[in-house]
Write a protein that holds these residues in place. Sequence first.
Motif, short mmCIF file in Angstrom:
data_model
loop_
_atom_site.label_atom_id
_atom_site.label_comp_id
_atom_site.label_asym_id
_atom_site.label_seq_id
_atom_site.Cartn_x
_atom_site.Cartn_y
_atom_site.Cartn_z
N LEU A 66 0.81 -1.23 0.00
CA LEU A 66 0.00 0.00 0.00
C LEU A 66 0.84 1.28 0.00
N PRO A 67 1.90 1.40 0.82
CA PRO A 67 2.74 2.61 0.73
C PRO A 67 3.34 2.82 -0.65
N ARG A 68 3.74 1.75 -1.31
CA ARG A 68 4.31 1.88 -2.66
C ARG A 68 3.25 2.37 -3.64
N ILE A 69 2.05 1.79 -3.57
CA ILE A 69 1.00 2.17 -4.51
C ILE A 69 0.57 3.61 -4.30
N LEU A 70 0.37 4.01 -3.05
CA LEU A 70 -0.04 5.39 -2.77
C LEU A 70 1.04 6.39 -3.17
N SER A 71 2.30 6.03 -2.96
CA SER A 71 3.40 6.92 -3.38
C SER A 71 3.41 7.08 -4.89
N ALA A 72 3.19 5.98 -5.61
CA ALA A 72 3.16 6.06 -7.08
C ALA A 72 1.99 6.91 -7.55
N LEU A 73 0.82 6.78 -6.92
CA LEU A 73 -0.33 7.59 -7.30
C LEU A 73 -0.09 9.08 -7.04
N LEU A 74 0.43 9.40 -5.86
CA LEU A 74 0.65 10.80 -5.50
C LEU A 74 1.72 11.44 -6.38
N LEU A 75 2.84 10.75 -6.55
CA LEU A 75 3.93 11.33 -7.34
C LEU A 75 3.59 11.35 -8.83
N GLY A 76 2.81 10.37 -9.29
CA GLY A 76 2.36 10.41 -10.68
C GLY A 76 1.45 11.60 -10.94
N GLY A 77 0.53 11.86 -9.99
CA GLY A 77 -0.32 13.05 -10.14
C GLY A 77 0.48 14.33 -10.08
N ALA A 78 1.47 14.39 -9.18
CA ALA A 78 2.32 15.59 -9.09
C ALA A 78 3.12 15.79 -10.37
N LEU A 79 3.59 14.69 -10.97
CA LEU A 79 4.35 14.79 -12.22
C LEU A 79 3.48 15.32 -13.35
N SER A 80 2.22 14.89 -13.41
CA SER A 80 1.32 15.39 -14.45
C SER A 80 1.04 16.89 -14.28
N VAL A 81 0.86 17.32 -13.03
CA VAL A 81 0.61 18.75 -12.77
C VAL A 81 1.84 19.58 -13.12
N PHE A 195 10.26 2.61 -5.82
CA PHE A 195 9.34 2.76 -4.69
C PHE A 195 9.51 1.64 -3.67
N SER A 196 10.58 0.88 -3.79
CA SER A 196 10.73 -0.30 -2.94
C SER A 196 10.94 0.05 -1.47
N GLY A 197 11.51 1.19 -1.18
CA GLY A 197 11.78 1.54 0.22
C GLY A 197 10.73 2.44 0.85
N MET A 198 9.56 2.59 0.22
CA MET A 198 8.54 3.51 0.74
C MET A 198 7.88 2.95 1.99
N ASN A 199 7.63 3.86 2.95
CA ASN A 199 6.88 3.51 4.15
C ASN A 199 5.85 4.62 4.40
N TRP A 200 5.09 4.49 5.48
CA TRP A 200 4.01 5.44 5.72
C TRP A 200 4.52 6.83 6.07
N SER A 201 5.70 6.94 6.65
CA SER A 201 6.26 8.27 6.92
C SER A 201 6.61 8.98 5.62
N ASN A 202 7.15 8.23 4.64
CA ASN A 202 7.40 8.82 3.33
C ASN A 202 6.11 9.25 2.65
N VAL A 203 5.09 8.42 2.77
CA VAL A 203 3.80 8.74 2.15
C VAL A 203 3.22 10.02 2.75
N SER A 204 3.35 10.19 4.06
CA SER A 204 2.82 11.40 4.70
C SER A 204 3.54 12.65 4.23
N VAL A 205 4.86 12.56 4.06
CA VAL A 205 5.62 13.72 3.55
C VAL A 205 5.22 14.03 2.11
N ILE A 206 5.14 13.00 1.29
CA ILE A 206 4.74 13.19 -0.11
C ILE A 206 3.35 13.79 -0.20
#
Length: 306
Positions: A66-81, A195-206
């Motif tokens: 889940l942290p990897r998937i959410l990070s990919a979604l958030l950063l993918g949206g940020a990249l499009s913007v 995204f292999s090293g992503m955790n919930w703290s990284n997701v919160s910062v992102i």
Amino acid sequence: MNYNEKKKHIRLISSFVILLIVVVLLVFININNGSVKLGVTKIIDIIIRKSKDDITSYHIIWDIRLPRILSALLLGGALSVSGFLLQTFFNNPIAGPFVLGISSGAKLVVSLMMIMFIGRGINFGSGIMILSAFIGSMISMGFILAVAKKVRHMSVLVICGVMIGYICSAITDFVVTFADDSNIVNLRNWSMGSFSGMNWSNVSVIFTVVTISIIIVFFMSKPIGAYQMGELYAKNMGVNIKLFRQGPKDIRLNDTKISQKELIGTLNTVIFCPEDLQLIKGTPSGRRRFLDMEISQTSAIYYHQL
């Protein structure tokens, strides 16, 4: 709301609903994929009910996938913007961080940090890496903005960005030749991204950074929309064009410098004799671009002379 607007509104809502369904399906597919296969029933049970009957599957989903998937979604949206903002700012559909050399500048500074510190046994966290990449990208962007004051055409500005990217890549390759093998491997892994090293703290910062940035862009949506309609339209709507792009100070007609008085004559011809608009060379879109980009550079005092 007329029929065409209503049809367009329905089509827009339908597109978003379809995209939302596709995203949900892809999330479930990505959660299920991996060395440990999980069924749809177990995934729903763990995510919605937070069942801990299978503690291994619970940690796989909540702590790894889940942290990897959410990070990919958030950063993918940020990249499009960010791509949308770059294309709007440079008025070019191919503008992007790779084309303009922004990514190359980030990689250059990160490579220097790795070789200077890690090579000497000084370790630092991911925050320093992110800060280094940000500084490098801002340096490249600063060079591009400096060049923007000297060139007139956006196509030339994009080419200058490509040149800056090649220069940064060349310096990076030269620096890497003096690095250890371990630093080269680290730099390559960093530049490829993972995204292999992503955790919930990284997701919160992102999430915090991306949300703040998107909110700022949302409140700038009206000026950005006006700017996309053309500089003259945006200026008439009260948008400060200088905040979006530093244009050339010289007034030119068909790449020939003209005086203010000559431009007034052209304005009389264009405004009061629209059928003579063909006097300005180029396609209709090119002539519209002339009206948007060239006339908007004229001081308002000259409009009172018409």
